[in-house]
Write a protein that holds these residues in place. Structure first.
Motif, PDB file in Angstrom:
ATOM      1  N   LEU A   1      78.589 -10.789 120.813  1.00 26.72           N
ATOM      2  CA  LEU A   1      80.041 -10.627 120.644  1.00 26.72           C
ATOM      3  C   LEU A   1      80.739 -10.676 122.004  1.00 26.72           C
ATOM      4  O   LEU A   1      80.476  -9.825 122.867  1.00 26.72           O
ATOM      5  CB  LEU A   1      80.319  -9.280 119.957  1.00 26.72           C
ATOM      6  N   PRO A   2      81.611 -11.678 122.197  1.00 28.41           N
ATOM      7  CA  PRO A   2      82.253 -11.815 123.518  1.00 28.41           C
ATOM      8  C   PRO A   2      83.119 -10.608 123.875  1.00 28.41           C
ATOM      9  O   PRO A   2      83.661  -9.948 122.994  1.00 28.41           O
ATOM     10  CB  PRO A   2      83.121 -13.076 123.354  1.00 28.41           C
ATOM     11  N   GLU A   3      83.167 -10.352 125.182  1.00 22.00           N
ATOM     12  CA  GLU A   3      83.986  -9.266 125.747  1.00 22.00           C
ATOM     13  C   GLU A   3      83.521  -7.873 125.321  1.00 22.00           C
ATOM     14  O   GLU A   3      84.040  -6.877 125.791  1.00 22.00           O
ATOM     15  CB  GLU A   3      85.478  -9.439 125.382  1.00 22.00           C
ATOM     16  N   ILE A   4      82.604  -7.775 124.426  1.00 20.01           N
ATOM     17  CA  ILE A   4      82.080  -6.462 124.022  1.00 20.01           C
ATOM     18  C   ILE A   4      80.586  -6.415 124.332  1.00 20.01           C
ATOM     19  O   ILE A   4      80.127  -5.681 125.197  1.00 20.01           O
ATOM     20  CB  ILE A   4      82.308  -6.212 122.517  1.00 20.01           C
ATOM     21  N   GLN A   5      79.843  -7.308 123.702  1.00 20.13           N
ATOM     22  CA  GLN A   5      78.378  -7.262 123.889  1.00 20.13           C
ATOM     23  C   GLN A   5      77.935  -8.220 125.014  1.00 20.13           C
ATOM     24  O   GLN A   5      77.277  -7.775 125.962  1.00 20.13           O
ATOM     25  CB  GLN A   5      77.668  -7.608 122.584  1.00 20.13           C
ATOM     26  N   ASP A   6      78.264  -9.465 124.913  1.00 19.75           N
ATOM     27  CA  ASP A   6      77.911 -10.439 125.968  1.00 19.75           C
ATOM     28  C   ASP A   6      76.430 -10.343 126.326  1.00 19.75           C
ATOM     29  O   ASP A   6      76.079 -10.307 127.504  1.00 19.75           O
ATOM     30  CB  ASP A   6      78.783 -10.220 127.216  1.00 19.75           C
ATOM     31  N   GLY A   7      75.582 -10.226 125.279  1.00 20.29           N
ATOM     32  CA  GLY A   7      74.135 -10.183 125.528  1.00 20.29           C
ATOM     33  C   GLY A   7      73.571  -8.784 125.705  1.00 20.29           C
ATOM     34  O   GLY A   7      72.415  -8.625 126.053  1.00 20.29           O
ATOM     35  N   TRP A   8      74.415  -7.764 125.515  1.00 26.28           N
ATOM     36  CA  TRP A   8      73.959  -6.382 125.649  1.00 26.28           C
ATOM     37  C   TRP A   8      74.086  -5.629 124.331  1.00 26.28           C
ATOM     38  O   TRP A   8      75.106  -5.760 123.641  1.00 26.28           O
ATOM     39  CB  TRP A   8      74.789  -5.639 126.714  1.00 26.28           C
ATOM     40  N   ASN A   9      73.106  -4.861 123.990  1.00 22.00           N
ATOM     41  CA  ASN A   9      73.239  -3.888 122.901  1.00 22.00           C
ATOM     42  C   ASN A   9      73.965  -2.701 123.514  1.00 22.00           C
ATOM     43  O   ASN A   9      73.507  -2.111 124.495  1.00 22.00           O
ATOM     44  CB  ASN A   9      71.858  -3.501 122.378  1.00 22.00           C
ATOM     45  N   ARG A  10      75.096  -2.351 122.922  1.00 19.01           N
ATOM     46  CA  ARG A  10      76.013  -1.381 123.546  1.00 19.01           C
ATOM     47  C   ARG A  10      75.858   0.035 122.992  1.00 19.01           C
ATOM     48  O   ARG A  10      76.797   0.825 123.038  1.00 19.01           O
ATOM     49  CB  ARG A  10      77.457  -1.854 123.330  1.00 19.01           C
ATOM     50  N   LYS A  11      74.681   0.334 122.433  1.00 15.64           N
ATOM     51  CA  LYS A  11      74.512   1.681 121.858  1.00 15.64           C
ATOM     52  C   LYS A  11      74.091   2.718 122.907  1.00 15.64           C
ATOM     53  O   LYS A  11      73.800   3.866 122.593  1.00 15.64           O
ATOM     54  CB  LYS A  11      73.503   1.654 120.708  1.00 15.64           C
ATOM     55  N   GLY A  12      74.086   2.293 124.175  1.00 17.81           N
ATOM     56  CA  GLY A  12      73.716   3.245 125.212  1.00 17.81           C
ATOM     57  C   GLY A  12      74.740   4.367 125.351  1.00 17.81           C
ATOM     58  O   GLY A  12      75.919   4.199 125.013  1.00 17.81           O
ATOM     59  N   LEU A  13      74.264   5.519 125.853  1.00 19.51           N
ATOM     60  CA  LEU A  13      75.194   6.604 126.210  1.00 19.51           C
ATOM     61  C   LEU A  13      75.653   6.389 127.650  1.00 19.51           C
ATOM     62  O   LEU A  13      76.563   7.051 128.138  1.00 19.51           O
ATOM     63  CB  LEU A  13      74.488   7.951 126.071  1.00 19.51           C
ATOM     64  N   ILE A  14      74.980   5.456 128.303  1.00 17.66           N
ATOM     65  CA  ILE A  14      75.298   5.076 129.688  1.00 17.66           C
ATOM     66  C   ILE A  14      75.367   3.552 129.728  1.00 17.66           C
ATOM     67  O   ILE A  14      74.556   2.874 129.087  1.00 17.66           O
ATOM     68  CB  ILE A  14      74.195   5.585 130.652  1.00 17.66           C
ATOM     69  N   SER A  15      76.340   3.021 130.443  1.00 14.75           N
ATOM     70  CA  SER A  15      76.461   1.554 130.500  1.00 14.75           C
ATOM     71  C   SER A  15      75.406   0.977 131.445  1.00 14.75           C
ATOM     72  O   SER A  15      74.768   1.721 132.206  1.00 14.75           O
ATOM     73  CB  SER A  15      77.850   1.191 131.043  1.00 14.75           C
ATOM     74  N   GLU A  16      75.212  -0.334 131.423  1.00 10.63           N
ATOM     75  CA  GLU A  16      74.164  -0.960 132.241  1.00 10.63           C
ATOM     76  C   GLU A  16      74.428  -0.776 133.732  1.00 10.63           C
ATOM     77  O   GLU A  16      73.521  -0.928 134.551  1.00 10.63           O
ATOM     78  CB  GLU A  16      74.013  -2.444 131.892  1.00 10.63           C
ATOM     79  N   ASP A  17      75.680  -0.416 134.088  1.00 12.68           N
ATOM     80  CA  ASP A  17      75.925  -0.149 135.520  1.00 12.68           C
ATOM     81  C   ASP A  17      76.061   1.354 135.784  1.00 12.68           C
ATOM     82  O   ASP A  17      76.710   1.788 136.728  1.00 12.68           O
ATOM     83  CB  ASP A  17      77.153  -0.922 136.022  1.00 12.68           C
ATOM     84  N   GLY A  18      75.476   2.159 134.877  1.00  7.51           N
ATOM     85  CA  GLY A  18      75.289   3.576 135.156  1.00  7.51           C
ATOM     86  C   GLY A  18      76.467   4.489 134.844  1.00  7.51           C
ATOM     87  O   GLY A  18      76.490   5.638 135.276  1.00  7.51           O
TER      88      GLY A  18
END
Ligand code: GCU
Length: 641
Positions: free
Chosen positions: A603-620
Motif C-alpha cells: 500500500l503506497p504511502e502507508i506500507q511501501d513494502g513494510w508490515n506496519r504492525k510494529g509498536l516501533i517504526s523501522e527507524d526506531g
C-alpha cells in the motif's frame, strides 16, 4: 500408503489416548517411523548430508571468515549445471566450467567464462538484498568465494568450517571438493575440512539459492522478506583429534537438586575416556568415563543451585574437560513446567509478558545477525516491560538467545513450518525435522529458551496433524525439559461468532495452547472486541501468540481511522480488556515489536513494502500503542496469581 497406514494407527492411538497400550504403540510406532524414514532417506537420498553439529561453536576457538567475499550472481545456475542441465558436482571431472573449481585461464587461449577475483565483493555476514540494490528482489543462486591461508596450531588437530546460517539451499565446496549440502535458512551447519586444508591458497566456495519452493520449509508464501545469502557468521573451528562434540546439561525436570545430562566425544579414540564436568561456583568437579561410542550420561546432585530466573538470570561457568580437549559454557539451571492452566518457572507461576520479533536489524536494514542488533531488539523489549519474547517464525541468530540468557528474558523459538506446507511430502517432513534438530541442538543448553514451537497458522487436516505430531514427538525425544507449542488459529464456538475457541486436534498434543487472533484488524473493527468472549475447554495454559494492528508512525487521526496510531492504540486497549477475561491466559506476544519488510505489503504511502504492525517504526520511533502495552505490563507485575 505409508501416510494412510500411520494415519489410521495414530487416529487409533488418539482414541486410546495415553493408556499404556498407547504409550507402547507410540514407542514402537516411532521406531517403525525411524526405520521407514531411514529407508526413505537411503532410497530417495534426501540430502541433509551434513555432519553432526558442533555444540557451543559460540565459545570455541575459531578463525572468523567474516568480511569481504567475492560473489557471482548466477540466475541460470550456469556454474552448477552443464548445458545438458547435469550438475557438475556429480561428475568425475567437473572441468573448469564448474564455478566451485575457481578456475583461471592457464594460457591466452584457455576458455574460462567467470573469474571470482575480478568479480564484485559483498559482506559476510549479511543478506544480499540490502547490500546490492540490483539484488533487492533477487531470488536465485549467488556464488560466494573466500580465499585464505591457514596455519594449523597442532598438526593432529581437526578443522571444521561452521556456518551459523545460510538462506536457503546451500552447496559447499572447498579447494574444488564438494563438502555437502544444507537446506534451511535459519540454523547452523558444519563440515570437516581437515584432509583438504592447505597452508596457502585455500578457497571456500558456497552456492546459496534462496528460491522459494512449494515443498520447502517455509513454503512459497510468507509474510516476511526472503533475505538471501550467508546471513550469519562463517568461521573455521579447530578441534583436537578427539574432542567434545556434544553435550546437554540441564536441571533434572523431576528433581531440582539434580543436574542431569549427557556428553558425546568425536574421534577415533573416544572409548573409556575420562571426562570431567567442572562447575566451580557449585564446587563440582566430577569425572566420568565414556562408553564404547564415546558417550556417557550423568547426574550430579547439588543443594546449592541458584536457579536462573527473569529476576535473577544467574549463569554458571561450566567446563567439560578431557586429556586433550576443553570447552567452557555459561549455563543457567531452571525448571519450566505446566500445571493445569499455569506455567511454572522454578515452581512459581509466571505471566509471560511478551512481544513477537522478526530477525531484522533495527540499526541497519536487512537481516539481523550481530550482538548489537540483538541488544537493540531485546533492550526495546525490556523497555516495553517484557520478560518474554516470541522469536518468529524461524530460529533467530544465537546472539538473541545468549543475550536473553544474560538479560533474564524467556524465549519461544519456532520452526519455520508456516501456513500451507506440503504435509504429505516426506522430504518436506524430513527437512522440517532436520531444522528442528539443528535449533534444538544449538540452543538446548540455554536457560532462557522455554518453548519449542512446531508451526504457525497451519490449516488443520489429518496430514498436517500427523506431520506436527511427529515433529512434537521428535522434539520431546530430543529435549524432555522444555514445553511444546504452536501458533494455532481460533474459531467460533459451536458456530456462535461471539464466542471464540480453539478447535484443533493438535491442541491435544501441545503443552501450551497458543493462537493468533486479529479481532479488530482482519476480523471486524475494534468495537467487536467488546462483544467477544472466549470458551477454551482445554485445561492448559493459554498464550496468545499474536494480535495487533497496522499503524504508520506519525500518522494521526480518530481511532476508527485505519493506519493511524490512534487506531492501533485503541485496538491494544480493547484487546487487552477482552483477553483479560480468558481464564487460562498466561501471557501473550503481540504482533510485533518493530515494523518489518514484507513483499506482501504494497500500500503506497502507508506500507511501501513494510508490515506496519510494529509498536516501533523501522527507524526506531515508538508508536502510541507501545506505551499502552508498557503500562499494562507495568501494572501486571511478574506472577499471575
Ligand atoms: C499472521 C502471521 C504473521 C503476519 C501477521 C500479519 O498472523 O503469523 O506472520 O505477519 O499475521 O498479517 O501481519
Amino acid at each position: 500408503m505409508y501416510v494412510k497406514l500411520t494415519n489410521f494407527v495414530l487416529l487409533l492411538f488418539d482414541y486410546l489416548n495415553n493408556s499404556y497400550i498407547a504409550i507402547y504403540i507410540n514407542k514402537h510406532l516411532m521406531k517403525l517411523h525411524h526405520f521407514l524414514t531411514a529407508l526413505f532417506i537411503s532410497i530417495f537420498s534426501v540430502s541433509f548430508a551434513q555432519e553432526n553439529l558442533l555444540i557451543n561453536a559460540y565459545n570455541r576457538e575459531s578463525k572468523s571468515l567474516n568480511g569481504s567475499w567475492k560473489y557471482i550472481v548466477d540466475p541460470y545456475e550456469n556454474g552448477y549445471y552443464n548445458y545438458r542441465y547435469e550438475p557438475f558436482d556429480k561428475q568425475e571431472n567437473p572441468g573448469k566450467g564448474a564455478f566451485f573449481m575457481n578456475a583461471k585461464p592457464e594460457n591466452k587461449s584457455d576458455l574460462v567464462e567467470y573469474n571470482f577475483d575480478k568479480s564484485d565483493s559483498i559482506s559476510v555476514p549479511g543478506d544480499w538484498n540490502t547490500q546490492k540494490e540490483k539484488l533487492f528482489y533477487y531470488e536465485g543462486t549467488v556464488w560466494y568465494k573466500k580465499s585464505f591461508d591457514y596455519q594449523i596450531t597442532n598438526k593432529s588437530n581437526r578443522i571444521f568450517v561452521y556456518f551459523e546460517a545460510s538462506n536457503y539451499h546451500t552447496e559447499v565446496y572447498f579447494n574444488g571438493k564438494k563438502l555437502g549440502t544444507h537446506i534451511g535458512g535459519f540454523t547452523p551447519f558444519n563440515f570437516e575440512i581437515t584432509s583438504l586444508v592447505k597452508e596457502k591458497g585455500n578457497f571456500l566456495i558456497v552456492k546459496v539459492d534462496n528460491k522459494r519452493k512449494k515443498e520447502g520449509v517455509p513454503t512459497l508464501n510468507t509474510d516476511w522478506w526472503n533475505y538471501g545469502g550467508l546471513t550469519r557468521d562463517v568461521k573455521l573451528i579447530e578441534a583436537s583429534e578427539n574432542f567434545v562434540q556434544d553435550y546437554f546439561i540441564q536441571l533434572d525436570p523431576n528433581n531440582n537438586n539434580m543436574i542431569k545430562g549427557h556428553v558425546a566425544l568425536n574421534g577415533n579414540n573416544i572409548k573409556d575416556k575420562t571426562v570431567q564436568i567442572i562447575i566451580p561456583e557449585l564446587g563440582i568437579n566430577k569425572a566420568f568415563v565414556t562408553d564404547e561410542s564415546g558417550k556417557f550420561s550423568f547426574e550430579i546432585s547439588s543443594k546449592k543451585i541458584q536457579y536462573w530466573s527473569v529476576d535473577n538470570p544467574f549463569l554458571y561457568n561450566v567446563t567439560i574437560k578431557t586429556d586433550e580437549d576443553i570447552i567452557a559454557d555459561q549455563i543457567g539451571f531452571r525448571s519450566i513446567k505446566t500445571e493445569g492452566s499455569k506455567i511454572l518457572l522454578n515452581g512459581e507461576n509466571i505471566f509471560l509478558k511478551g512481544i513477537s520479533i522478526h530477525e531484522e536489524s533495527p540499526i541497519r536494514e536487512g537481516r539481523a545477525y550481530s550482538e548489537e542488533d540483538a541488544e537493540q531488539l531485546l533492550q526495546w523489549a525490556k523497555e516495553l516491560g517484557c520478560n518474554y519474547v516470541r522469536l518468529a517464525h524461524y530460529p533467530h541468530n544465537e546472539h538473541m538467545v545468549r543475550l536473553a540468557d544474560k538479560m533474564g528474558i524467556l524465549v519461544w523459538e519456532e520452526n519455520p513450518v508456516y501456513w500451507t506446507i506440503s504435509w504429505e511430502n516426506e522430504a518436506t517432513f524430513l527437512n522440517a525435522q532436520n531444522q528442528l534438530n539443528e535449533v534444538i541442538n544449538r540452543d538446548k543448553n540455554r536457560a532462557s529458551v522455554i518453548i519449542w514451537s512446531m508451526a504457525n497458522e497451519t490449516p488443520t487436516s489429518d496430514a498436517r496433524n500427523l506431520f506436527l505430531t511427529k515433529l512434537a514427538n521428535h522434539a520431546r525425544q530430543l529435549d524432555p525439559t522444555r514445553l511444546i507449542s504452536a501458533a494455532l488459529e481460533q474459531s467460533n464456538y459451536k458456530d456462535n461468532p461471539n464466542i471464540r475457541t480453539i478447535d484443533d486436534s493438535f491442541a491435544d498434543v501441545v503443552d501450551i495452547l497458543s493462537f493468533n487472533q486479529y479481532l479488530g484488524w482482519y476480523d471486524g473493527l475494534v468495537e467487536k472486541c467488546k462483544s467477544i468472549s472466549w470458551k477454551i475447554d482445554q485445561n492448559k495454559p493459554v498464550l496468545i501468540s499474536e494480535f495487533g494492528a497496522g499503524a504508520k508512525q506519525g500518522l494521526h487521526g480518530d481511532k476508527e481511522a485505519r493506519w493511524t496510531e490512534e487506531y492501533q492504540e485503541y485496538l491494544y486497549i480493547e484487546t487487552l480488556k477482552m483477553i483479560d477475561n480468558i481464564e487460562q491466559l498466561q501471557g501473550f506476544s503481540p504482533w510485533i515489536l518493530v515494523d518489518f519488510r514484507s513483499p506482501r505489503r504494497v500500500l503506497p504511502e502507508i506500507q511501501d513494502g513494510w508490515n506496519r504492525k510494529g509498536l516501533i517504526s523501522e527507524d526506531g520511533k515508538k508508536k502510541k500503542a507501545f506505551f499502552i502495552l508498557q503500562d499494562y505490563y507495568e501494572k501486571k507485575g511478574s506472577s499471575n496469581n
